[in-house]
Design a protein around this motif. Structure first.
Motif, mmCIF file in Angstrom:
data_model
loop_
_atom_site.group_PDB
_atom_site.id
_atom_site.type_symbol
_atom_site.label_atom_id
_atom_site.label_comp_id
_atom_site.label_asym_id
_atom_site.label_seq_id
_atom_site.Cartn_x
_atom_site.Cartn_y
_atom_site.Cartn_z
ATOM 1 N N GLU A 1 0.802 -1.162 -0.184
ATOM 2 C CA GLU A 1 -0.083 -0.019 0.050
ATOM 3 C C GLU A 1 0.836 1.208 -0.083
ATOM 4 O OE1 GLU A 1 -0.152 -1.545 4.327
ATOM 5 O OE2 GLU A 1 -0.174 -2.478 2.131
ATOM 6 N N HIS A 2 2.150 1.180 0.640
ATOM 7 C CA HIS A 2 3.027 2.426 0.522
ATOM 8 C C HIS A 2 3.314 2.850 -0.560
ATOM 9 C CE1 HIS A 2 4.262 1.050 4.750
ATOM 10 N NE2 HIS A 2 3.214 2.045 4.940
ATOM 11 N N ALA A 3 3.435 1.785 -1.507
ATOM 12 C CA ALA A 3 4.010 2.003 -3.083
ATOM 13 C C ALA A 3 2.777 2.196 -3.925
ATOM 14 C CB ALA A 3 4.884 0.864 -3.453
ATOM 15 N N PHE A 4 1.806 1.642 -3.722
ATOM 16 C CA PHE A 4 0.435 1.863 -4.674
ATOM 17 C C PHE A 4 -0.753 2.416 -4.301
ATOM 18 C CE2 PHE A 4 3.427 -1.613 -5.947
ATOM 19 C CZ PHE A 4 3.828 -1.528 -7.207
ATOM 20 N N SER A 5 -1.071 2.438 -3.030
ATOM 21 C CA SER A 5 -2.393 2.834 -2.672
ATOM 22 C C SER A 5 -2.633 4.515 -2.577
ATOM 23 C CB SER A 5 -2.648 2.399 -0.968
ATOM 24 O OG SER A 5 -2.025 3.223 0.010
ATOM 25 N N ALA A 6 -3.755 4.890 -2.836
ATOM 26 C CA ALA A 6 -3.979 6.277 -2.890
ATOM 27 C C ALA A 6 -3.731 7.050 -1.473
ATOM 28 C CB ALA A 6 -5.501 6.759 -3.345
ATOM 29 N N ARG A 7 -3.761 6.283 -0.401
ATOM 30 C CA ARG A 7 -3.596 6.734 0.963
ATOM 31 C C ARG A 7 -2.178 7.444 1.182
ATOM 32 N NH1 ARG A 7 -3.765 3.061 6.401
ATOM 33 N NH2 ARG A 7 -2.824 4.464 7.831
ATOM 34 N N TYR A 8 -1.194 7.084 0.361
ATOM 35 C CA TYR A 8 0.193 7.501 0.559
ATOM 36 C C TYR A 8 0.782 7.959 -0.633
ATOM 37 C CZ TYR A 8 0.214 4.257 4.527
ATOM 38 O OH TYR A 8 -0.008 3.531 5.837
ATOM 39 N N ALA A 9 -0.300 8.578 -1.596
ATOM 40 C CA ALA A 9 -0.044 9.309 -2.674
ATOM 41 C C ALA A 9 0.630 10.615 -2.440
ATOM 42 C CB ALA A 9 -1.102 9.621 -3.670
ATOM 43 N N SER A 10 0.265 11.121 -1.514
ATOM 44 C CA SER A 10 0.853 12.672 -1.171
ATOM 45 C C SER A 10 2.280 12.295 -0.696
ATOM 46 C CB SER A 10 0.200 13.426 0.126
ATOM 47 O OG SER A 10 0.056 12.413 1.021
ATOM 48 N N ASP A 11 2.656 11.165 0.035
ATOM 49 C CA ASP A 11 3.975 10.811 0.348
ATOM 50 C C ASP A 11 4.947 10.633 -0.689
ATOM 51 O OD1 ASP A 11 3.751 11.032 3.411
ATOM 52 O OD2 ASP A 11 2.060 9.526 2.724
ATOM 53 N N ARG A 12 4.197 9.732 -1.635
ATOM 54 C CA ARG A 12 5.044 9.501 -2.743
ATOM 55 C C ARG A 12 5.322 10.646 -3.653
ATOM 56 N NH1 ARG A 12 1.397 5.188 -3.042
ATOM 57 N NH2 ARG A 12 0.328 6.114 -4.757
ATOM 58 N N ALA A 13 4.382 11.583 -3.822
ATOM 59 C CA ALA A 13 4.524 12.876 -4.332
ATOM 60 C C ALA A 13 5.496 13.704 -3.872
ATOM 61 C CB ALA A 13 3.156 13.572 -4.595
ATOM 62 N N SER A 14 5.890 13.886 -2.521
ATOM 63 C CA SER A 14 6.665 14.335 -1.942
ATOM 64 C C SER A 14 8.145 14.029 -2.014
ATOM 65 C CB SER A 14 6.516 14.574 -0.560
ATOM 66 O OG SER A 14 7.460 15.233 0.350
ATOM 67 N N LEU A 15 8.363 12.887 -2.212
ATOM 68 C CA LEU A 15 9.394 12.119 -2.459
ATOM 69 C C LEU A 15 9.793 12.144 -4.062
ATOM 70 C CD1 LEU A 15 11.767 10.476 -1.521
ATOM 71 C CD2 LEU A 15 10.540 8.356 -1.945
ATOM 72 N N VAL A 16 8.900 12.378 -4.963
ATOM 73 C CA VAL A 16 9.108 12.563 -6.268
ATOM 74 C C VAL A 16 9.701 13.769 -6.484
ATOM 75 C CG1 VAL A 16 7.948 12.775 -8.632
ATOM 76 C CG2 VAL A 16 7.386 10.595 -7.295
ATOM 77 N N THR A 17 8.862 14.806 -5.839
ATOM 78 C CA THR A 17 9.239 16.344 -5.890
ATOM 79 C C THR A 17 10.804 16.536 -5.609
ATOM 80 O OG1 THR A 17 6.981 16.976 -5.759
ATOM 81 C CG2 THR A 17 8.921 18.620 -5.149
#
Length: 256
Positions: free
Chosen positions: A27-43
């Motif tokens: 879920e950390h890698a794919f769920s919408a729940r952690y999308a903002s966390d992933r986006a922060s890392l991408v930024t």
């Protein structure tokens, strides 16, 4: 069926790559729940990548200029060195005419083959055609040493394969040798005048390294500055902060 298999393999490969970029649970890698966390890392990754790209462009530009200046510096020297070598050791030079029997005329010498092969310099050479008792061309050096080449008066019956030259052809060839010897005298006079200037130009070209040295110094300065680039330090610190946040969230440290 095969297309579906390829699609499935591609999707699996992408999922594995994506998970490696955002390690942790599924879920950390794919769920919408952690999308903002992933986006922060991408930024954070994008910010560092952009700074690195700018640094690479600056370094490549400086390296290209340094390479061009180095190439120009070496080319200027090489051209003068080649010119001086050609003046001092011209060799045979380009082919002019022949072979006429055992003689072939070149720009700077006459090559004689046969029983006593030799390269005869054109400088100061005198060529004389004689027709009695046989056709012959005498090549006389300034030292008075003479090299003689004989030609038959007529073609032997049944020997059509052997080259035969008329008196007119041999006389014309002798004149061409004399003209080439005159050209050689002009060449040597120009060479004697050009050599000192060419040597001075070579010395000046070897000492004229300011543009090359400046370009090399600029390259070193650019590379050194990029190592301490405050924007890169800021982008790197920002990314490291986001990586630690992800680690606190998932227990896994993501790659840069």
């Amino acid at each position: 069926m095969r297309a579906l298999l390829l699609i499935a393999l591609a999707a699996a490969a992408w999922a594995a790559w994506h998970w490696s970029r955002f390690p942790g649970k599924w879920e950390h890698a794919f769920s919408a729940r952690y999308a903002s966390d992933r986006a922060s890392l991408v930024t954070g990754r994008r910010g560092l990548r952009e700074v690195n790209k700018e640094a690479t462009r600056a370094e490549n530009s400086a390296r290209k200029r340094a390479g061009a200046e180095e190439a120009k510096y070496r080319q200027d020297i090489q051209e003068l060195e080649n010119e001086i070598a050609g003046l001092l050791r011209p060799g045979l030079g380009s082919h002019v005419k022949g072979p006429i029997g055992d003689l072939t005329l070149y720009e700077h010498a006459v090559k004689k083959t046969g029983e006593s092969p030799i390269d005869i310099p054109l400088a100061g050479l005198t060529a004389t055609f004689r027709s009695d008792p046989t056709y012959m061309i005498d090549l006389t050096l300034p030292s008075s040493r003479t090299h003689r080449t004989k030609y038959p008066h007529r073609r032997e019956p049944g020997d059509e394969a052997t080259p035969f030259f008329t008196a007119e052809q041999l006389s014309d060839f002798t004149l061409e040798i004399m003209n080439a010897a005159a050209d050689e005298s002009n060449f040597r006079a120009c060479r004697d005048a050009r050599l000192p200037r060419a040597r001075k130009e070579l010395e000046a070209a070897q000492n004229n390294s300011a543009a090359r040295d400046e370009a090399l110094q600029t390259l070193q300065d650019v590379c050194a500055w990029q190592k301490s680039n405050p924007r890169r330090k800021e982008a790197l610190a920002n990314l490291e902060k986001k990586r630690r946040q992800w680690q606190q969230l998932t227990g896994k440290m993501p790659p840069r």
